[in-house]
Design a protein around this motif. Sequence first.
Motif, PDB file in Angstrom:
ATOM      1  N   SER A  22       0.765  -1.066   0.086  1.00 22.97           N
ATOM      2  CA  SER A  22       0.134  -0.036  -0.024  1.00 22.97           C
ATOM      3  C   SER A  22       0.919   1.288   0.127  1.00 22.97           C
ATOM      4  N   PRO A  24       1.865   4.993   0.987  1.00 24.30           N
ATOM      5  CA  PRO A  24       2.258   6.110   2.248  1.00 24.30           C
ATOM      6  C   PRO A  24       1.024   6.941   2.274  1.00 24.30           C
ATOM      7  N   ARG A  25       0.574   7.450   3.593  1.00 22.73           N
ATOM      8  CA  ARG A  25      -0.409   8.111   3.540  1.00 22.73           C
ATOM      9  C   ARG A  25      -0.525   9.608   2.891  1.00 22.73           C
ATOM     10  N   ASP A  26       0.567  10.340   2.983  1.00 22.27           N
ATOM     11  CA  ASP A  26       0.681  11.652   2.441  1.00 22.27           C
ATOM     12  C   ASP A  26       1.767  11.780   1.440  1.00 22.27           C
ATOM     13  N   GLU A  36       7.242   7.695   7.278  1.00 24.43           N
ATOM     14  CA  GLU A  36       6.428   6.692   7.603  1.00 24.43           C
ATOM     15  C   GLU A  36       7.160   5.286   7.100  1.00 24.43           C
TER      16      GLU A  36
END
Length: 193
Positions: A22, A24-26, A36
């Motif tokens: 997946s 990373p968030r940002d 992260e």
Amino acid sequence: MGRLLRLGILLLLVSCGGGRYSAPRDLDNACAIVDERPHYLAAMQSSERRWGVPVFVQMATIYQESKFVGNAKTPRKYALGFIPAGRRSSAYGYSQALDGTWDDYVADTRSFGARRNKIEDATDFIGWYMDRTERKLGISKWDAGGQYLAYHEGHGGYARGSHNQKAWLLRVASEVGQRSERYQMQLAACGKL
């Protein structure tokens, strides 16, 4: 029964989770990405040491190619609008390397266990390819936009000027260059360069 229930719940959780591929968030913040996923930074730094391609150029390329999704694939093609007919290309992984180009990399670097869905191998591939681009076409390893054009079109396509007939690609390459500069400033500000 208890063990079977636990196993079923575990399998359900694993299949629903984003998994190890997946994103990373940002994705707009280079510092957040490497905070992260510190192993991403280590992989890109290793590639930079080996091939001379800056971390921020690698990051901008990976963002454009896969949005940092390790098992990214091209969209499917459909015959008659609904019958699955394979994928648009063999591009796969973080770097979206094509089968033939990946095979060239593996043979040239003798990286026989390398995998496109492994960040260390994908960043090394990007470094290898961009090093060849600089040697063959004279495009600086610091020029993310120019490097991206050659990355997308291939060395032969770029040399023929195929990118000049694709306004959308020139726009994307400009965006890659801008993202590279933004990532560079962010990494400098958080002390990761």
